[in-house]
Write a protein that holds these residues in place. Structure first.
Motif, mmCIF file in Angstrom:
data_model
loop_
_atom_site.group_PDB
_atom_site.id
_atom_site.type_symbol
_atom_site.label_atom_id
_atom_site.label_comp_id
_atom_site.label_asym_id
_atom_site.label_seq_id
_atom_site.Cartn_x
_atom_site.Cartn_y
_atom_site.Cartn_z
ATOM 1 N N ALA A 128 0.875 -1.149 -0.068
ATOM 2 C CA ALA A 128 -0.018 -0.007 0.006
ATOM 3 C C ALA A 128 0.838 1.435 0.051
ATOM 4 N N PHE A 129 1.786 1.152 0.576
ATOM 5 C CA PHE A 129 2.842 2.263 0.960
ATOM 6 C C PHE A 129 3.497 2.618 -0.421
ATOM 7 N N GLY A 130 3.919 1.491 -1.038
ATOM 8 C CA GLY A 130 4.567 1.550 -2.286
ATOM 9 C C GLY A 130 3.871 2.035 -3.509
ATOM 10 N N HIS A 131 2.390 1.832 -3.498
ATOM 11 C CA HIS A 131 1.343 2.328 -4.417
ATOM 12 C C HIS A 131 1.133 3.788 -4.372
ATOM 13 N N PHE A 132 1.185 4.283 -3.117
ATOM 14 C CA PHE A 132 1.131 5.648 -2.865
ATOM 15 C C PHE A 132 2.380 6.445 -3.133
ATOM 16 N N CYS A 133 3.406 5.710 -3.293
ATOM 17 C CA CYS A 133 4.767 6.514 -3.509
ATOM 18 C C CYS A 133 4.915 6.697 -4.881
ATOM 19 N N MET A 134 4.022 5.949 -5.762
ATOM 20 C CA MET A 134 4.022 6.087 -7.097
ATOM 21 C C MET A 134 3.199 7.200 -7.589
ATOM 22 N N ALA A 135 2.673 8.048 -6.695
ATOM 23 C CA ALA A 135 2.119 9.282 -7.034
ATOM 24 C C ALA A 135 2.983 10.553 -7.122
ATOM 25 N N PHE A 136 4.378 10.142 -6.917
ATOM 26 C CA PHE A 136 5.468 11.224 -7.076
ATOM 27 C C PHE A 136 6.698 10.660 -7.894
ATOM 28 N N ASP A 137 6.956 11.486 -8.698
ATOM 29 C CA ASP A 137 8.164 11.350 -9.687
ATOM 30 C C ASP A 137 9.208 10.743 -8.858
ATOM 31 N N GLN A 138 9.689 11.659 -7.860
ATOM 32 C CA GLN A 138 10.828 11.420 -7.050
ATOM 33 C C GLN A 138 10.962 10.256 -6.500
ATOM 34 N N THR A 139 10.139 9.582 -6.030
ATOM 35 C CA THR A 139 9.958 8.285 -5.199
ATOM 36 C C THR A 139 9.455 7.058 -6.165
ATOM 37 N N PHE A 140 9.885 7.023 -7.321
ATOM 38 C CA PHE A 140 9.721 5.998 -8.018
ATOM 39 C C PHE A 140 10.325 4.625 -7.778
ATOM 40 N N LEU A 141 11.522 4.841 -7.532
ATOM 41 C CA LEU A 141 12.365 3.558 -7.131
ATOM 42 C C LEU A 141 12.145 3.423 -5.822
ATOM 43 N N ILE A 142 11.728 3.913 -4.805
ATOM 44 C CA ILE A 142 11.362 3.675 -3.544
ATOM 45 C C ILE A 142 10.026 3.019 -3.572
ATOM 46 N N ALA A 143 9.140 3.270 -4.564
ATOM 47 C CA ALA A 143 7.938 2.656 -4.536
ATOM 48 C C ALA A 143 8.121 1.361 -5.019
ATOM 49 N N LEU A 144 8.942 1.041 -6.214
ATOM 50 C CA LEU A 144 9.180 -0.335 -6.715
ATOM 51 C C LEU A 144 9.909 -1.091 -5.660
ATOM 52 N N ALA A 145 10.782 -0.555 -4.842
ATOM 53 C CA ALA A 145 11.502 -1.396 -3.783
ATOM 54 C C ALA A 145 10.267 -1.851 -2.891
ATOM 55 N N CYS A 146 9.604 -0.787 -2.228
ATOM 56 C CA CYS A 146 8.436 -1.446 -1.223
ATOM 57 C C CYS A 146 7.685 -2.443 -1.876
ATOM 58 N N LEU A 147 7.296 -2.138 -3.117
ATOM 59 C CA LEU A 147 6.359 -3.007 -3.884
ATOM 60 C C LEU A 147 6.709 -4.621 -3.869
ATOM 61 N N LEU A 148 8.126 -4.535 -4.332
ATOM 62 C CA LEU A 148 8.813 -5.792 -4.417
ATOM 63 C C LEU A 148 8.987 -6.865 -3.193
ATOM 64 N N VAL A 149 9.342 -5.914 -2.176
ATOM 65 C CA VAL A 149 9.428 -6.690 -0.739
ATOM 66 C C VAL A 149 8.141 -6.884 -0.222
ATOM 67 N N GLY A 150 7.050 -6.083 -0.386
ATOM 68 C CA GLY A 150 5.798 -6.466 -0.043
ATOM 69 C C GLY A 150 5.179 -7.656 -0.745
ATOM 70 N N VAL A 151 5.271 -7.771 -2.316
ATOM 71 C CA VAL A 151 4.961 -8.938 -2.745
ATOM 72 C C VAL A 151 5.672 -10.039 -2.206
ATOM 73 N N GLY A 152 6.796 -9.916 -1.872
ATOM 74 C CA GLY A 152 7.746 -11.069 -1.515
ATOM 75 C C GLY A 152 7.003 -11.669 -0.200
ATOM 76 N N LEU A 153 6.613 -10.928 0.897
ATOM 77 C CA LEU A 153 5.950 -11.410 2.017
ATOM 78 C C LEU A 153 4.595 -11.912 1.755
ATOM 79 N N PHE A 154 3.986 -11.367 0.903
ATOM 80 C CA PHE A 154 2.503 -11.536 0.676
ATOM 81 C C PHE A 154 2.237 -12.985 -0.143
ATOM 82 N N LYS A 155 3.177 -12.758 -1.311
ATOM 83 C CA LYS A 155 2.190 -13.655 -2.328
ATOM 84 C C LYS A 155 2.449 -15.168 -2.229
ATOM 85 N N GLY A 156 3.617 -15.951 -2.012
ATOM 86 C CA GLY A 156 3.632 -17.173 -1.681
ATOM 87 C C GLY A 156 3.312 -17.613 -0.326
ATOM 88 N N ASN A 157 2.985 -16.601 0.473
ATOM 89 C CA ASN A 157 2.650 -17.144 1.974
ATOM 90 C C ASN A 157 0.922 -17.138 1.899
#
Length: 471
Positions: A128-157
């Motif tokens: 959720a935090f990553g998606h909201f970070c996509m709302a700003f150009d500056q935080t694009f890479l931060i958003a991708l990092a949060c989304l990747l870590v978040g999916v890692g914890l969510f998806k397989g489990n």
């Protein structure tokens, strides 16, 4: 006691429960939670390549992204010079792959330390935090990092929790994963319409914000159904809920075969995984998308695919239920092979459509899109959820979450392949580009046939006469 710590109901109760479409009611909560997570994921993924092409990677925006200089240098060091078109496709392909690598770490963390429920909960918050970070150009890479870590914890489990609702010999398992996928497909229909429509017609950041809201709804649904989820082999209120299982003799062979299947399954997935990278960009340029004076946004292609996928998933569930009443139902590996053969016809269809476009000089009729999505989605219905069922059933319980994450590695590898292929979009003809996809997928079908003949018995299900489905 937090919601995440609330005790789940006993195993025998949820395994005999048939309150949700003949399945445990926990399947309903998991399906709806995953559906909202997929709404957020596909909403973002639908926009990513187009957002990069038309805005983020254009002058005036790309310079504002924190840390993007080094990231771009790394990409172009591997792929060569990238235009906004090919950079958008490559990053979308890489993102679509890496979201299936991080679940390995998420599975290990859940299996060894925090348990599946906490892992899923933390993952949802990060996404959720990553998606909201996509709302700003500056935080694009931060958003991708949060989304990747978040999916890692969510998806397989969360997928592992679906499998844990059933006893080892319960034949409802494959059916359950197809129902699980049906719920996802409903959200995938809505995500491009809502997020894609907002992004393309209003503002890109509105689309990403809608994805974040969807993720928060998914978290609420998941936590509200905690009572109906499988018990965790972890410490609850200072004592063990149940002992952690250990590997037993003979399970190493199954682990090896399941691991070796991963790269094979990756090649069967390249047609489907290309949807959010080169396909969407190719369709934007080559399909005839004007109907009665209305120009259909290219993001709606993803909604069309999801709608088709919903129909074919329901049809596949109904077909195999009908088949089981008349003949012996094939095992998961056989279904995977059948699905892969059908899926290979999808890029072959686009290759033929490209030949027709080159010969006539006219844009590709939407009828070709219908054929592509039909073959792709019938194949997908018999590959992805069936693969989940196979890995859930055949994986040793001691490393269940980890092995579910290993299964998702096939999509990580497919994402790497797709990203590489996407850089060829402006260097190859449509016939060559899509024909290459078809050839790679056909080669994977041949390997699956060999694996089925050599190791099919090792992965074959053992029927438990005491399971609810056979009682």
């Amino acid at each position: 006691m937090s919601t995440a710590d609330a005790p789940a109901i006993p195993a025998l109760e949820y395994q005999s429960d048939r309150a949700f479409l003949g399945h445990p009611r926990g399947l309903g909560y998991l399906s709806f939670a995953e559906a909202w997570e997929r709404f957020s994921y596909y909403g973002m993924a639908t926009l990513l390549a187009l957002y990069g092409k038309y805005q983020l990677f254009q002058p005036g925006h790309i310079e504002r992204i924190w840390g993007f200089g080094g990231f771009r240098a790394m990409l172009e060091g591997h792929y060569g010079p990238l235009s906004p078109l090919t950079m958008g496709g490559a990053i979308a392909g890489l993102y679509g792959g890496f979201v299936y690598l991080t679940p390995i770490a998420g599975g290990i963390i859940a299996d060894r330390w925090i348990g599946r429920t906490r892992a899923v909960t933390i993952g949802a918050v990060l996404m959720a935090f990553g998606h909201f970070c996509m709302a700003f150009d500056q935080t694009f890479l931060i958003a991708l990092a949060c989304l990747l870590v978040g999916v890692g914890l969510f998806k397989g489990n969360i997928a592992a929790q679906v499998g844990d609702l059933y006893a080892p010999g319960d034949l409802r398992r494959a059916d359950a994963f197809q129902i699980y996928m049906i719920g996802i497909q409903i959200s995938v229909v809505a995500a491009p319409l809502v997020c894609g429509g907002l992004g393309q017609k209003v503002a890109w950041h509105f689309g990403f914000g809608a994805a974040g809201v969807g993720m928060l709804i998914g978290l609420i649904v998941y936590l509200s159904g905690r009572r109906w989820l499988p018990a965790e082999p972890a410490r609850i209120a200072g004592s063990l809920a149940e002992p952690r299982p250990k590997l037993v003799a003979g399970e190493g062979k199954r682990i090896a075969v399941l691991a070796l299947l991963v790269p094979v399954l990756a090649f069967t997935a390249v047609g489907n995984q290309q949807l959010f990278a080169a396909y969407e960009l190719w369709g934007d340029a080559h399909y005839q998308l004007r109907f009665f004076g209305w120009e259909m946004p290219s993001t709606f292609l993803i909604s069309f695919d999801a709608a088709m996928s919903f129909v074919t998933m329901v049809g596949s569930v109904a077909f195999w239920r009908w088949w089981a009443t008349r003949r012996k139902e094939p095992d998961e590996l056989t279904k995977l092979t059948i699905g892969s053969i059908i899926a290979t016809l999808a890029p072959a269809t686009l290759a033929l459509a490209s030949l027709h476009e080159a010969a006539t000089g006219e844009k590709v009729s939407f009828a070709w899109a219908v054929a592509f999505h039909f073959f792709n989605d019938v194949g997908f219905a018999n590959i992805f959820p069936v693969g989940l069922a196979l890995y859930s059933r055949a994986s040793p319980k001691a490393i269940g979450s980890t092995m579910m994450a290993v299964y998702y590695l096939n999509l990580f590898i497919a994402g790497l392949i797709v990203a590489q292929l996407a850089t060829l979009l402006d260097r190859m003809s449509g016939f060559e580009f899509w024909g290459l996809h078809a050839v790679l997928m056909a080669a994977a079908v041949v390997v699956l046939l060999v694996v089925r003949g050599v190791a099919g018995r090792l992965l074959a299900p053992a029927i438990d006469p005491e399971s609810p489905a056979t009682a």
